[in-house]
Structure formats: C-alpha cells, structure tokens
Write a protein that holds these residues in place. Structure first.
Motif: not given
Length: 337
Positions: A192, A264-272, A261
């Motif tokens: 990022r 961000l999807a990978k970061l969101t998945d990691q955060s989840n 995008d």
C-alpha cells in the motif's frame, strides 16, 4: 524528429545571442544555426527567442516588443498559469504542460511552457527550467535536430514532452507490475505504501494529458479551416499522439484502481480474520472470567470453600465450559463460511 533527441550537453560553446534573461537562436532555411544571432540576423530564415519570465527584464522586453500582436504579448505575460492554445492573426500561441528540468526540480512534476510562433518567429517563455525545451535546445546545438521552421520546433518540443511522459508512464507501469505480482502472491504486506504515490503520479499525468488532448481537439475543430496546411497537419498529428498517450494513461489509472481495490480486499479479509480470532478468544475466556469472579468474592457460603479438591473441580468446570463455547463458536463460524 523528436525521437533523436538526447539530453546530452553540446561538445562546443553555443553560438547564440544571450542577454541572461533571453536566449536567441537564428536559423537558416535548412534548420542549421547561424554563427551569430547579432551579425547575421538579416540572413536568418527564422528566429527563436526564449525568455526566462521570472526575470523582470524579460517581461519588460516582451511588453515593449511591438512586433508581437497585443493578444500574444498578453498571453505570454499573463500572471496566472492556465493551459490554453489559440490561433489568431497568423500566430499560434498558448500555454502547454512540460516536465520540470531534472537538475532544477522534480522531473515528475509538470510546469508551464508558454509559446507563440508564426512563419518567422518562435517566442517561448517559462518561469522554471523545463526538460523538453532544454533537451531540444541541446539537440539543436549538437546538430542532432535541425528545425526548418517554427512549426518544426514546436513539433519537436511537444513531441519530446510526450516522449518523456511516455517514459515516466512506462516506469509507473513497471512499478504496478511489481506491486501486482506481490498482491497476487502472499507477499503483499507493505504494498500500500508503494501503490499510493504511484497512483497519485498517474492521476497527475492523466489530468494534464486530458487537458492537452482537449486543447488540441478543440483548436482542431474550431480553427482548422483557417490553418495553413502544414499547421493543420501538425495539430492533427500531435492530437493523435496525445490521445494515444492519454488512452495509455487511462488504462494505467484503471489498473492502479483495481490493484488498490484488491489490496483493500486483502486488508479487509486480514482484519476480519483478526477480529474473528479476537471474538473467539473473548467468548472462550468469558465463562472462566465469570466463574473466577464468582468464586473470588470475599463472602461467606461459597460452595466447595472447605473442600480439599474444590480448586481442581472449579478449574475443570471452567475449562469444560470454555471448551464447549469454543466448539459452538467454531461450528457457527464454519456454517457461515
């Protein structure tokens, strides 16, 4: 013509007129430089004058130059910077983007190149050193480029700008390739920080390519009926070149947006995943916390307080309840996935 331009300095002293704030070159019909702008000005086919507009003397010189139409002087001396191009009274004049000189600024930042020319004169001005203008000047002094007319000089300068922009876009594309390889793989952490400045630079280049393409398209539609044939061909050729580069910039911008995008999807998945683990740990430890809180109260009548095996019984009870909670949470999480 512009493809042969290299920014190498000339191997001999330039034979030009220089008054510090203005540099003048006189050309023969074949595009070669005359030995002296002062001594043989009458023999010149056309003249190029380059002004440093940050110098007040250059501005005064332009203000008193009666050979220039008033609209041309106003465009060259305008206090603000605004990309424009106009054809009037036999002069093509305006302001177009150019990259700042690599030795005097950030070569990825854009500057403003002011120009005006007719069949006899080419007048240029800039507030800061510009890379394309200097590259073309050095190529002329080195004999690599021989512009036979002001139109040919304008073509060389703007094509050089597009070539430099193409080089920068290619570098950005290679950086995106590297970022994409890491994002598609598993080594995407830290990308990022690399993607953000690249996307910002792509947006800047795309914005100015859009402005330049729009200007050429507008003047080609508005004034082509009054253009001389060679100027009409020039505008049409530069317009096509700018549109091609503009399309490449759009594709690069789309790639950068898609990569962002995906990142961000990978970061969101990691955060989840982190939140899921934290939620499971909280749920598993909650029964133990409640039980330890109840049996840790300093009150009378606590069960198993006098039992020799009370501690082990309560520990087993807490671990058993925590294990049941873990199995339930895991089953719920598995069913949702």
């Amino acid at each position: 013509m512009a493809d042969n331009i290299t920014p190498d300095p000339p191997s001999y002293a330039p034979l030009i007129q220089s008054d510090e704030f203005v540099i003048a070159h006189s050309f023969r019909d074949d595009g070669t430089l005359l030995p002296s702008a002062h001594a043989r000005a009458a023999e010149s086919a056309w003249i190029w004058k380059s002004y440093g507009l940050a110098d007040a003397r250059a501005r005064r010189n332009l203000e008193t130059d009666e050979s220039l139409p008033e609209v041309v002087r106003e465009a060259l001396l305008s206090p603000g910077d605004q990309y424009q191009i106009t054809y009037e009274e036999g002069w093509l004049y305006g302001e177009l983007p150019d990259l700042q000189h690599k030795h005097y600024g950030d070569p990825r930042e854009l500057g403003y190149f002011r120009f005006a020319f007719n069949e006899r004169f080419f007048i240029s001005g800039r507030r800061h050193p510009l890379q394309s203008v200097d590259d073309v000047r050095q190529a002329i002094l080195g004999g690599k480029v021989k512009p036979k007319s002001p139109i040919a000089l304008f073509n060389a300068i703007f094509r050089r700008f597009l070539d430099l922009l193409k080089i920068e876009i290619t570098k950005l594309s290679e950086t995106l390739d590297s970022i994409e390889d890491h994002i598609v793989g598993e080594n995407w952490q830290g990308e990022r920080e690399r993607l953000v400045p690249v996307r910002r630079q792509i947006v800047v280049f795309h914005r100015y390519l859009t402005a330049a393409t729009g200007l050429f398209r507008h003047i080609d539609h508005a004034d082509r009926r009054v253009f001389p044939e060679d100027l009409d061909d020039l505008i049409e050729g530069l317009s096509r070149r700018a549109e091609t580069l503009h399309a490449e910039g759009e594709q690069l911008q789309q790639r950068a947006r898609l990569l962002q995008d995906e990142l961000l999807a990978k970061l969101t998945d990691q955060s989840n995943r982190f939140l899921y683990v934290l939620s499971v740990m909280t749920a598993v430890l909650l029964p133990s916390t409640v039980i330890s809180g109840l049996f840790g109260m300093n009150t009378g009548g606590l069960p198993l307080a006098e039992s020799a095996h009370g501690f082990w019984f309560i520990t087993a009870l807490a671990l058993g309840i925590s294990g049941m909670v873990f199995l339930v949470v895991r089953k719920i999480g598995g069913s949702r996935n």
